[in-house]
Design an enzyme around this catalytic site. Structure first.
Site, PDB file in Angstrom:
ATOM      1  N   HIS A  56       0.797  -1.231   0.000  1.00 36.52           N
ATOM      2  CA  HIS A  56       0.000   0.000   0.000  1.00 36.52           C
ATOM      3  C   HIS A  56       0.827   1.278   0.000  1.00 36.52           C
ATOM      4  O   HIS A  56       0.290   2.346  -0.226  1.00 36.52           O
ATOM      5  CB  HIS A  56      -0.923   0.021   1.223  1.00 36.52           C
ATOM      6  CG  HIS A  56      -0.214   0.380   2.484  1.00 36.52           C
ATOM      7  ND1 HIS A  56       0.484  -0.542   3.212  1.00 36.52           N
ATOM      8  CD2 HIS A  56      -0.050   1.562   3.122  1.00 36.52           C
ATOM      9  CE1 HIS A  56       1.034   0.040   4.249  1.00 36.52           C
ATOM     10  NE2 HIS A  56       0.737   1.317   4.226  1.00 36.52           N
TER      11      HIS A  56
HETATM   12  C1  UD1 Z   1      -1.700   5.919   5.346  1.00 30.03           C
HETATM   13  C2  UD1 Z   1      -0.376   6.383   5.963  1.00 30.03           C
HETATM   14  C3  UD1 Z   1       0.631   5.243   5.980  1.00 30.03           C
HETATM   15  C4  UD1 Z   1       0.028   4.025   6.677  1.00 30.03           C
HETATM   16  C5  UD1 Z   1      -1.278   3.667   5.979  1.00 30.03           C
HETATM   17  C6  UD1 Z   1      -1.932   2.474   6.636  1.00 30.03           C
HETATM   18  C7  UD1 Z   1       0.142   8.749   5.578  1.00 30.03           C
HETATM   19  C8  UD1 Z   1       0.999   9.692   4.843  1.00 30.03           C
HETATM   20  N1  UD1 Z   1       0.221   7.463   5.193  1.00 30.03           N
HETATM   21  O1  UD1 Z   1      -1.425   5.590   3.983  1.00 30.03           O
HETATM   22  O2  UD1 Z   1       1.767   5.650   6.706  1.00 30.03           O
HETATM   23  O3  UD1 Z   1       0.943   2.946   6.578  1.00 30.03           O
HETATM   24  O4  UD1 Z   1      -2.163   4.783   6.058  1.00 30.03           O
HETATM   25  O5  UD1 Z   1      -2.979   1.985   5.834  1.00 30.03           O
HETATM   26  O6  UD1 Z   1      -0.579   9.160   6.472  1.00 30.03           O
HETATM   27  N2  UD1 Z   1      -8.755   5.555   0.975  1.00 30.03           N
HETATM   28  C9  UD1 Z   1     -10.020   5.038   0.799  1.00 30.03           C
HETATM   29  N3  UD1 Z   1     -10.644   4.526   1.887  1.00 30.03           N
HETATM   30  C10 UD1 Z   1     -10.077   4.492   3.127  1.00 30.03           C
HETATM   31  C11 UD1 Z   1      -8.781   5.011   3.269  1.00 30.03           C
HETATM   32  C12 UD1 Z   1      -8.125   5.532   2.177  1.00 30.03           C
HETATM   33  O7  UD1 Z   1     -10.567   5.030  -0.306  1.00 30.03           O
HETATM   34  O8  UD1 Z   1     -10.737   4.038   4.085  1.00 30.03           O
HETATM   35  C13 UD1 Z   1      -8.081   6.157  -0.177  1.00 30.03           C
HETATM   36  C14 UD1 Z   1      -7.817   7.640   0.090  1.00 30.03           C
HETATM   37  O9  UD1 Z   1      -8.890   8.445  -0.259  1.00 30.03           O
HETATM   38  C15 UD1 Z   1      -6.607   7.890  -0.769  1.00 30.03           C
HETATM   39  C16 UD1 Z   1      -5.859   6.571  -0.711  1.00 30.03           C
HETATM   40  O10 UD1 Z   1      -6.793   5.590  -0.305  1.00 30.03           O
HETATM   41  O11 UD1 Z   1      -6.952   8.157  -2.091  1.00 30.03           O
HETATM   42  C17 UD1 Z   1      -4.697   6.638   0.234  1.00 30.03           C
HETATM   43  O12 UD1 Z   1      -5.123   6.963   1.561  1.00 30.03           O
HETATM   44  P1  UD1 Z   1      -4.212   7.846   2.546  1.00 30.03           P
HETATM   45  O13 UD1 Z   1      -4.847   7.928   3.856  1.00 30.03           O
HETATM   46  O14 UD1 Z   1      -3.841   9.108   1.857  1.00 30.03           O
HETATM   47  O15 UD1 Z   1      -2.866   7.050   2.667  1.00 30.03           O
HETATM   48  P2  UD1 Z   1      -2.599   5.507   2.900  1.00 30.03           P
HETATM   49  O16 UD1 Z   1      -2.021   4.963   1.677  1.00 30.03           O
HETATM   50  O17 UD1 Z   1      -3.758   4.777   3.474  1.00 30.03           O
END
Ligand code: UD1
Length: 362
Positions: free
Chosen positions: A205
């Protein structure tokens, strides 16, 4: 003692399983939970607040999505309002996400002391958003709760006063012990038609894995090669899902794997503990693999959990080419078991953390 705890992303809900339970069991400790909403899907967030032991957050926002600056900025504004209203003795933050940094920064600017759980980890790779978040959070904190000797040393190297650093062990080990029985359960495995130790579990991820299509394809390619020898379960994180949908070749590789939605903690613990091999870019899963004594390949250039590589439980591929990743998996499957020196404490990190905070506040 009043604590405002900031959570937002899945690994923080997992760590809260231990610390929120400890707070609830203590006389004189009131924990107020703030959920930023960085993660918001049912299987990334909702499942942790249903009967798993984390109290319902008093404050719940929808501050996920967007660019890093945008997300962190919106979180900072809302967290500050809550901290001004609640005026806690401590603001507790976990790990290295944008929610961690926003919480630490909001509190530090209000002169509310910050407790950082999982302090001192370093990849020494400033291109990772997590590395920026953890360095800045450590330097804004009053109590730095380090999980390992290496973390303590990293903080010393950065000139942080050793009196502020507490080597309490890893709260994730506390959680693993709490869920030992659930991890043994094989109901989910059976529903997938799998027998223990006959399959691999993979998770991908990190931004560094997903934002470079050639890297993602190398990882998925190696996993699909492995899948011709043993089933490979890949619970897919929303970030990875979005990227894979847009990459036809990724989709072709994925067809060889057992792709699932993100799994709840019990099912994840169960498949991890029964796997023959774990392949991941997650920090948490590298350790969970070790706690269950399962070999792991970390598909990154470096890891913060250096002890596991030294001990032989975890390995980093020579490069992130498909060939080297696949070679690492093969080596991990036949390598002798690693050594057994318990670098992350004895499963009482949550108790030590709340003891130290209570002693300092009262
Ligand atoms: C975040 C953390 C990372 C951690 C990870 C655990 C930061 C910079 N990164 O990364 O350190 O290891 O969480 O999972 O804070 N999204 C959804 N649904 C959700 C959650 C996310 O659709 O429930 C989508 C978001 O809208 C975004 C993408 O997934 O487009 C990434 O989510 P984001 O929270 O930005 O970072 P993670 O990759 O989850």
């Amino acid at each position: 003692m009043r604590i405002v705890t900031i959570v937002g992303a899945r690994p923080q809900f997992i760590k809260a399983l231990a610390i929120s339970k400890e707070c609830a069991a203590r006389e004189g400790v009131e924990e107020i939970l703030l959920h930023t909403g960085q993660h918001y899907d049912e299987n990334m967030s909702g499942v942790f607040f249903k009967g798993m032991g984390i109290p319902e957050p008093k404050y719940r926002f929808s501050l996920g999505g967007g660019s890093h600056g945008d997300m962190t900025g919106r979180q900072l504004t809302e967290i500050e309002k809550v901290l001004m209203a609640e005026r806690p003795d401590v603001c507790l933050v976990y790990g290295d996400t944008n929610s961690t940094l926003a919480g630490a920064l909001a509190a530090a600017k209000l002169n509310i002391p910050v407790a950082h759980v999982e302090a001192g980890l370093r990849s020494f790779n400033r291109r990772m958003p997590e590395e920026v978040n953890r360095v800045l959070t450590d330097h804004a904190s009053t109590w730095l709760f380090a999980p390992s000797d290496a973390a303590v040393q990293n903080l010393a190297n950065e000139g942080i006063d050793p009196a502020m650093v507490h080597r309490v062990g890893d709260v994730m080990y506390d959680v693993t012990l709490m869920f030992q029985e659930q991890a043994k359960d094989t109901t989910f495995l059976q529903s997938l038609g799998l027998a223990p130790k006959t399959f691999a579990v993979a998770t991908i991820h990190r931004q560094e894995s997903t934002d470079d299509p050639s890297r993602l394809l190398a990882i998925l390619g190696a996993l699909s090669q492995l899948a011709s020898e043993m089933p490979v379960i890949l619970p897919v994180h929303p970030r990875t899902h979005k990227v894979m949908e847009a990459l036809p070749k990724a989709d072709a590789f994925a067809k060889k794997l057992m792709v699932t939605e993100p799994l709840d903690f019990n099912r994840m613990a169960s498949i991890t503990s029964h796997a023959a091999l774990v392949v991941t870019d997650s920090g948490g899963l590298q350790k969970e693999a070790y706690f269950h004594r399962i070999p792991c390949v970390t598909v990154r250039d470096e890891t913060e959990w250096v002890e596991l590589v030294e001990m032989g439980w975890n390995r980093l591929p020579k490069s992130l080419s498909q060939q080297h990743i696949y070679q690492s998996m093969q080596e991990a499957l036949v390598a002798p078991r690693g050594d057994d020196r318990h670098p992350y404490g004895n499963g009482s990190a949550a108790r030590s953390i709340i003891d130290i905070l209570q002693d300092s506040i009262n």
